[in-house]
Design a protein around this motif. Structure first.
Motif, mmCIF file in Angstrom:
data_model
loop_
_atom_site.group_PDB
_atom_site.id
_atom_site.type_symbol
_atom_site.label_atom_id
_atom_site.label_comp_id
_atom_site.label_asym_id
_atom_site.label_seq_id
_atom_site.Cartn_x
_atom_site.Cartn_y
_atom_site.Cartn_z
ATOM 1 N N GLN A 442 -27.269 -12.206 15.720
ATOM 2 C CA GLN A 442 -28.493 -12.294 16.144
ATOM 3 C C GLN A 442 -28.785 -10.966 17.161
ATOM 4 O O GLN A 442 -28.158 -11.019 18.243
ATOM 5 N N PRO A 443 -29.732 -10.124 16.783
ATOM 6 C CA PRO A 443 -29.865 -8.954 17.781
ATOM 7 C C PRO A 443 -30.550 -9.318 19.118
ATOM 8 O O PRO A 443 -31.693 -10.224 19.163
ATOM 9 N N MET A 444 -30.042 -8.701 20.175
ATOM 10 C CA MET A 444 -30.854 -8.722 21.651
ATOM 11 C C MET A 444 -31.491 -7.523 21.477
ATOM 12 O O MET A 444 -30.751 -6.350 21.611
ATOM 13 N N GLN A 450 -38.127 -2.182 20.335
ATOM 14 C CA GLN A 450 -36.874 -3.102 20.058
ATOM 15 C C GLN A 450 -35.470 -2.430 19.524
ATOM 16 O O GLN A 450 -34.907 -2.807 18.612
ATOM 17 N N VAL A 452 -31.444 -2.271 19.858
ATOM 18 C CA VAL A 452 -30.506 -3.169 20.104
ATOM 19 C C VAL A 452 -29.756 -2.984 21.209
ATOM 20 O O VAL A 452 -29.288 -2.100 21.429
ATOM 21 N N TYR A 455 -25.608 -7.807 19.930
ATOM 22 C CA TYR A 455 -25.582 -8.931 19.052
ATOM 23 C C TYR A 455 -24.999 -10.064 19.744
ATOM 24 O O TYR A 455 -23.743 -10.239 20.175
ATOM 25 N N GLN A 456 -25.780 -11.185 19.649
ATOM 26 C CA GLN A 456 -25.128 -12.454 20.136
ATOM 27 C C GLN A 456 -24.468 -13.336 18.908
ATOM 28 O O GLN A 456 -25.252 -13.088 17.892
ATOM 29 N N THR A 628 -34.036 -15.915 25.660
ATOM 30 C CA THR A 628 -33.485 -16.342 24.283
ATOM 31 C C THR A 628 -34.709 -17.194 23.866
ATOM 32 O O THR A 628 -35.396 -17.603 24.489
ATOM 33 N N MET A 648 -34.155 -12.162 22.501
ATOM 34 C CA MET A 648 -33.517 -12.410 21.361
ATOM 35 C C MET A 648 -34.421 -13.841 20.858
ATOM 36 O O MET A 648 -35.111 -14.484 21.512
#
Length: 659
Positions: A442-444, A450, A452, A455-456, A628, A648
């Motif tokens: 999932q992108p931060m 936006q 990147v 990625y989490q 988050t 994210m």
């Protein structure tokens, strides 16, 4: 920060102050010694040259007198014998007896040879070869003249010995002077290196470093000023940390028990249930102390508060035993506990044990008064919001209160959707054996564009029932002691992913039991050490609650990770109840705000003010702040205005399979 690093890189190779002073003072010393050497050498060379001239004159005079008086100068044989005797002394290059027309009557010559001085030295110094003459007479008659040239061999030898002695003396004095100068400058300027280290520590927001080295008065004043500044900044940071901690307590903690306040509990429960990624089975327990009003009336408010604190202590110990669960005080003597990822059957057993413990504690304080403790349990279900779950738990509590004894009552809602612990053990253990763990990313992101940040990584288990999210099985794996095996497999897959995707940055979160296990920490550090430079693209997250319960283990792990070049962040920041000062003592690079503080941030002024304060103090320490659980555009808009370093959530990007 990047600018500072750039400037620091530009300064590589620039001479240090100690080096500059050493070069300047040493050069001046060398110049003085060289001048002294050259002057002394010139003096001795002139002195030797004068001695050569005097020697030639003395030799010519003595030979002329001998030929004039002691020997008949008109006799060539006698004259030749005398000249041979003088020449054989070896102190002359030539001794000649000449008549009036400069014709040689008798004489000897030889080349320059047999000296101890090397040839290059002779050529370099090139002493003069003085020639002296004396008249040879007999009575009033002039017979001729004697011409003598002294041999400079001894002069060259003497000058060579003097030169070597001078050179050795100059080198000895110069070398000793440079060594003493180096030591003296090192001693005088030693505070500067300590001040540089202190300044770098201050740049990294470490205010504990002190400079205790004493030197000159000016440097001592500078060190005192730097130490005072470090103390002032440390106190400022401490004050800011206490302020943030106070704000968190005021906004989120019940002032009597220290548990989550009603609003904070509801906010976190709402975030747990309404977040698509974190939504997972769970059980809510509502607990009520019966006859508490009578207890307060009989023993007073202070005794009532003391009882509530002890009840809260039991609940906190219960929460600590069940990972990711949390508790709060509703009103009066009513409490709530939420256990994510737990089955109804297991929680009912735990709740009955908890009620028995609370009933015993309550009875000991209230004797001889009657006491009773009731609990209502409600199970999460698909489509069931936080208000519905609270209402179901209230109904179960009311049903329990219909009985005249301490007991638990379980609501029927959602019971068919839950596995018990043994079923979960089979599912998770099978997934570990089959290595059926997949990565989802999932992108931060950051800013309006936006972009990147990283990625989490979320893990998924591929089971016969389908793909199971981490929110479903991770809390259960923590309770079953299986999270270490899952984290080992996760780290292995993540390192493979980093190796095959050079430009990618990933972030993982470690389980509390994994961090507390020495064997896991050792395996983790060994794997990351073997991975080499790519670990700099891997963020490792440690939950704030883990820091609270395993401070020493976390400290050891974080320092080792930083030594390997791995950036470390605080995960689920804000819900661990830890004093903010740990950021001063541990080299964390970032913190990730728990989603309960982000949920409805646009309409929650207290959380927004708290987050703004956290951002200010984090920036003062060079720590990044991520968020988050961003589910709406309004929430992200507020975060962008506050200057968040990354966020994210499902509004910004849904998880996708890494494969």
């Amino acid at each position: 920060m990047a600018g500072m690093l750039g400037k620091r890189d530009q300064q590589h190779g620039v001479i240090t102050l100690q080096g500059l002073l050493l070069v300047f003072t040493g050069g001046l010393l060398v110049l003085i010694l060289t001048a002294a050497f050259i002057t002394s050498f010139g003096y001795f060379r002139g002195y030797v040259a004068d001695q050569l001239g005097d020697h030639a004159r003395d030799g010519a005079t003595a030979t002329g007198l001998s030929l004039s008086n002691a020997i008949d100068g008109s006799d060539p044989v006698a004259a030749a014998s005398l000249i041979d005797a003088v020449f054989d002394s070896g102190r002359y290059l030539s001794v000649e007896y000449l008549d009036h027309s400069d014709s040689l009557i008798a004489g000897r010559r030889k080349p320059l040879q047999g000296t101890a001085a090397p040839g290059w030295f002779i050529r370099l110094t090139s002493l003069p070869r003085p020639m002296a003459e004396a008249e040879v007479v007999r009575g009033w008659s002039r017979l001729g003249k004697v011409r003598v040239v002294s041999h400079p061999g001894r002069a060259y030898d003497d000058l060579w010995r003097i030169t070597v002695g001078l050179l050795v003396g100059v080198l000895a004095i110069g070398g000793a002077g440079l060594v003493v100068l180096h030591l003296l400058l090192g001693r005088i300027l030693s505070p500067l290196k300590a001040l540089e280290a202190q300044a770098r520590a201050l740049g990294q927001r470490d205010f504990r470093k002190r400079v205790d080295i004493k030197s000159t008065r000016e440097l001592n004043q500078v060190t005192e000023a730097m130490n005072q500044m470090a103390d002032d900044l440390g106190q400022l940071f401490e004050g800011q940390g206490k302020l943030i901690q106070h704000l968190r307590k005021v906004n989120n903690e019940d002032p009597v028990t220290g548990l989550a306040s009603r609003s904070a509990f509801d906010q976190r429960l709402r975030a747990e249930l309404e977040s698509e990624e974190k939504a997972a089975p769970g059980v809510l327990i509502m607990i009520q102390l019966g006859f508490f009003v009578d207890y307060n009336r009989a023993y007073g408010r202070s005794e009532g508060d003391l009882l509530l604190k002890q009840i809260a202590g039991c609940l906190q110990r219960f929460v600590k035993r069940h990972t990711e669960s949390f508790a709060g005080r509703r009103t009066g003597a009513e409490f709530a506990v939420f256990l994510p990822g737990a089955s109804a059957a297991d929680v009912r057993v735990w709740a009955e044990e908890l009620v028995a413990e609370l009933d015993g504690l309550y009875a000991d304080h209230a004797a001889p008064m009657d006491t009773i403790v009731h609990a209502g349990l409600a199970v999460t279900a698909e489509g069931l919001g936080s208000r519905d779950l609270l209402a179901a738990a209230d109904e179960a509590l009311v049903a329990a209160q219909q009985r005249d004894e301490s007991c638990c009552w379980l609501s029927e809602t959602g019971l068919e959707n839950h596995h018990n612990m043994e079923t979960w053990r089979v599912i998770i253990s099978q997934a570990i054996r089959d290595r059926s763990l997949s990565l989802w990313l999932q992108p931060m992101v950051q800013g309006g564009e936006q972009s990147v940040v990283h990625y989490q990584v979320f893990s998924r288990i591929n089971s016969p029932e389908g793909v199971l999210k981490a929110g479903l099985f991770v809390p259960v794996a923590e309770r079953l002691g299986l999270i270490k095996d899952i984290d080992r497999l996760l780290i292995e897959r993540v390192l493979e992913r980093l190796a095959s995707h050079p430009g990618e940055r990933l972030a993982v979160s470690l389980g509390s039991a994994s961090v507390a296990d020495p064997e896991f920490r050792s395996d983790l550090l060994a794997s990351l050490g073997q991975a080499g430079p790519l670990v700099s693209r891997l963020w490792v997250g440690v939950a704030e609650q883990t820091i609270h319960h395993h401070r020493k283990d976390v400290s050891t792990l974080v320092r080792e990770l930083v030594r390997l070049g791995v950036p470390v962040l605080v995960d689920r920041f804000g819900v661990g109840g830890v004093p903010f000062s740990y950021l001063k003592n541990l080299p964390f690079r970032a913190m990730r705000i728990d989603n309960s503080f982000i949920h409805n941030l646009d309409s929650h002024d207290e959380n927004r003010f708290w987050l703004e304060s956290v951002l200010a103090i984090a920036r003062s320490r060079g720590v990044k702040v991520f968020a988050t659980g961003v589910e709406t555009a309004a929430e992200y808009s507020v975060l962008c205005k506050l200057g968040i370093d990354g966020a994210m959530g499902y509004h910004l990007g849904r998880p996708f399979a890494a494969d």
